[in-house]
Write a protein that holds these residues in place. Structure first.
Motif, PDB file in Angstrom:
ATOM      1  N   ALA A  24       0.823  -1.215   0.000  1.00  0.00           N
ATOM      2  CA  ALA A  24       0.000   0.000   0.000  1.00  0.00           C
ATOM      3  C   ALA A  24       0.855   1.262   0.000  1.00  0.00           C
ATOM      4  O   ALA A  24       0.499   2.264  -0.634  1.00  0.00           O
ATOM      5  N   ARG A  25       1.994   1.220   0.672  1.00  0.00           N
ATOM      6  CA  ARG A  25       2.829   2.423   0.753  1.00  0.00           C
ATOM      7  C   ARG A  25       3.391   2.797  -0.617  1.00  0.00           C
ATOM      8  O   ARG A  25       3.344   3.959  -1.025  1.00  0.00           O
ATOM      9  N   THR A  26       3.901   1.803  -1.346  1.00  0.00           N
ATOM     10  CA  THR A  26       4.435   2.076  -2.677  1.00  0.00           C
ATOM     11  C   THR A  26       3.334   2.511  -3.634  1.00  0.00           C
ATOM     12  O   THR A  26       3.519   3.443  -4.439  1.00  0.00           O
ATOM     13  N   ALA A  27       2.182   1.854  -3.548  1.00  0.00           N
ATOM     14  CA  ALA A  27       1.070   2.221  -4.429  1.00  0.00           C
ATOM     15  C   ALA A  27       0.635   3.666  -4.190  1.00  0.00           C
ATOM     16  O   ALA A  27       0.381   4.424  -5.134  1.00  0.00           O
ATOM     17  N   ALA A  28       0.573   4.047  -2.917  1.00  0.00           N
ATOM     18  CA  ALA A  28       0.177   5.421  -2.595  1.00  0.00           C
ATOM     19  C   ALA A  28       1.209   6.416  -3.110  1.00  0.00           C
ATOM     20  O   ALA A  28       0.850   7.479  -3.638  1.00  0.00           O
ATOM     21  N   MET A  29       2.501   6.062  -2.990  1.00  0.00           N
ATOM     22  CA  MET A  29       3.538   6.960  -3.485  1.00  0.00           C
ATOM     23  C   MET A  29       3.433   7.127  -4.990  1.00  0.00           C
ATOM     24  O   MET A  29       3.533   8.239  -5.526  1.00  0.00           O
ATOM     25  N   LEU A  30       3.222   6.019  -5.685  1.00  0.00           N
ATOM     26  CA  LEU A  30       3.113   6.080  -7.146  1.00  0.00           C
ATOM     27  C   LEU A  30       1.965   6.972  -7.589  1.00  0.00           C
ATOM     28  O   LEU A  30       2.081   7.750  -8.535  1.00  0.00           O
ATOM     29  N   LEU A  31       0.841   6.861  -6.888  1.00  0.00           N
ATOM     30  CA  LEU A  31      -0.350   7.586  -7.329  1.00  0.00           C
ATOM     31  C   LEU A  31      -0.346   9.051  -6.901  1.00  0.00           C
ATOM     32  O   LEU A  31      -0.806   9.918  -7.639  1.00  0.00           O
ATOM     33  N   LEU A  32       0.194   9.347  -5.715  1.00  0.00           N
ATOM     34  CA  LEU A  32      -0.013  10.667  -5.130  1.00  0.00           C
ATOM     35  C   LEU A  32       1.160  11.632  -5.283  1.00  0.00           C
ATOM     36  O   LEU A  32       0.953  12.853  -5.311  1.00  0.00           O
ATOM     37  N   VAL A  33       2.390  11.115  -5.367  1.00  0.00           N
ATOM     38  CA  VAL A  33       3.554  12.012  -5.329  1.00  0.00           C
ATOM     39  C   VAL A  33       3.531  13.075  -6.433  1.00  0.00           C
ATOM     40  O   VAL A  33       3.741  14.268  -6.157  1.00  0.00           O
ATOM     41  N   PRO A  34       3.299  12.720  -7.716  1.00  0.00           N
ATOM     42  CA  PRO A  34       3.293  13.774  -8.742  1.00  0.00           C
ATOM     43  C   PRO A  34       2.252  14.856  -8.461  1.00  0.00           C
ATOM     44  O   PRO A  34       2.528  16.060  -8.621  1.00  0.00           O
ATOM     45  N   THR A  35       1.065  14.452  -8.020  1.00  0.00           N
ATOM     46  CA  THR A  35       0.013  15.427  -7.732  1.00  0.00           C
ATOM     47  C   THR A  35       0.414  16.328  -6.567  1.00  0.00           C
ATOM     48  O   THR A  35       0.210  17.555  -6.604  1.00  0.00           O
ATOM     49  N   LEU A  36       0.995  15.741  -5.537  1.00  0.00           N
ATOM     50  CA  LEU A  36       1.394  16.531  -4.366  1.00  0.00           C
ATOM     51  C   LEU A  36       2.485  17.534  -4.717  1.00  0.00           C
ATOM     52  O   LEU A  36       2.457  18.684  -4.251  1.00  0.00           O
ATOM     53  N   ILE A  37       3.445  17.137  -5.553  1.00  0.00           N
ATOM     54  CA  ILE A  37       4.530  18.061  -5.907  1.00  0.00           C
ATOM     55  C   ILE A  37       4.024  19.205  -6.779  1.00  0.00           C
ATOM     56  O   ILE A  37       4.396  20.367  -6.583  1.00  0.00           O
ATOM     57  N   VAL A  38       3.157  18.899  -7.734  1.00  0.00           N
ATOM     58  CA  VAL A  38       2.585  19.964  -8.575  1.00  0.00           C
ATOM     59  C   VAL A  38       1.761  20.924  -7.717  1.00  0.00           C
ATOM     60  O   VAL A  38       1.811  22.146  -7.892  1.00  0.00           O
ATOM     61  N   THR A  39       1.003  20.363  -6.761  1.00  0.00           N
ATOM     62  CA  THR A  39       0.211  21.210  -5.866  1.00  0.00           C
ATOM     63  C   THR A  39       1.111  22.092  -5.006  1.00  0.00           C
ATOM     64  O   THR A  39       0.810  23.281  -4.772  1.00  0.00           O
ATOM     65  N   LEU A  40       2.220  21.532  -4.534  1.00  0.00           N
ATOM     66  CA  LEU A  40       3.163  22.311  -3.732  1.00  0.00           C
ATOM     67  C   LEU A  40       3.732  23.473  -4.542  1.00  0.00           C
ATOM     68  O   LEU A  40       3.847  24.604  -4.031  1.00  0.00           O
ATOM     69  N   LEU A  41       4.068  23.204  -5.803  1.00  0.00           N
ATOM     70  CA  LEU A  41       4.588  24.281  -6.653  1.00  0.00           C
ATOM     71  C   LEU A  41       3.550  25.389  -6.827  1.00  0.00           C
ATOM     72  O   LEU A  41       3.867  26.588  -6.740  1.00  0.00           O
ATOM     73  N   TRP A  42       2.304  24.996  -7.074  1.00  0.00           N
ATOM     74  CA  TRP A  42       1.232  26.001  -7.229  1.00  0.00           C
ATOM     75  C   TRP A  42       1.068  26.827  -5.959  1.00  0.00           C
ATOM     76  O   TRP A  42       0.922  28.055  -6.015  1.00  0.00           O
TER      77      TRP A  42
END
Length: 246
Positions: free
Chosen positions: A22-40
């Protein structure tokens, strides 16, 4: 000889493994979205144009990095645990194994890119002049490129630590020269020529062209380069894949 049935079986097995982790799956799905949101968020009270300039490039780069890391480490773990040797002892070729991994991670990349693109366009108001579906396709292509490179470099690593060490050699130069920090046409001539042969440059160009409203043919041509590079690397990976860690 390549077998579609065996490739599909490998893909199903990889997806099943991800579902149990579950940890790897969550990282795969969420990390790109979280980083783009952080930049915004960083630039929301300053200059929103910065997000419009950097956001598309990050939609190309972040999935590429994440899938590179996961693919290289996961494949190496298969070899170091002896699983790869047992799999290849069955009627399965190296290309079946790599294509199965690529198919599974392409599915994950589609979910990952869908989330990142949807949040960027409809929640963070990233301006896209071209079709949004093509933005999604390019993002998936970039993730597939990262997967193919990760599978390839795993053949040259003897441990997970060594696999991660390929990041500064394979990934970082591409990020520096892809046009994210300095437009590619403003790079010194030698670096500009080097940028022209690195696939992430075309991935970033495709994203930038889509958001700038260029003709659809331009991003499609860039995507074709990215796809051809990924397939070439995958074939090389099949030729160099070792059964076990030395």
């Amino acid at each position: 000889m390549w077998s579609p049935g065996i490739t599909l079986a490998v893909a199903v097995r990889v997806v099943a493994q991800l579902r149990r982790d579950a940890r790897t799956a969550a990282m795969l799905l969420l990390v790109p979205t979280l980083i783009v949101t952080l930049l915004w968020w960083m630039y929301s009270d300053q200059d929103p144009r910065v997000f419009s300039r950097l956001g598309p490039a990050l939609l190309a780069i972040i999935p590429f990095i994440v899938m590179f890391l996961v693919a290289s480490v996961t494949t190496l773990r298969e070899r170091s645990s002896g699983t790869l040797e047992r799999l290849l002892a069955m009627p399965m070729g190296k290309l079946d194994f790599l294509l199965g991994y690529l198919l599974a991670f392409a599915g994950v990349a589609a979910a990952q890119a869908s989330m990142a693109v949807a949040v960027s366009v409809w929640l963070l108001d990233l301006q896209v002049a071209g079709p949004v579906w093509l933005l999604l396709v390019v993002a998936v292509g970039d993730a597939v490129l990262g997967t193919a490179l990760g599978l390839f470099v795993s053949a040259y690593a003897d441990s997970e630590f060594q696999a991660v060490q390929f990041m500064p050699l394979v990934v970082v130069p591409q990020i520096l020269l892809c046009g994210l920090l300095v437009p590619r046409d403003q790079l010194p001539s030698v670096l500009g020529s080097l940028s022209d042969v690195l696939p992430l440059s075309y991935a970033t160009d495709a994203m930038t062209a889509l958001t700038a409203g260029a003709d659809v043919a331009a991003p499609l041509a860039d995507l074709a380069v990215v796809t051809a590079f990924a397939l070439g690397v995958l074939v090389l990976g099949a030729a160099t894949l070792r059964r076990r860690t030395a």
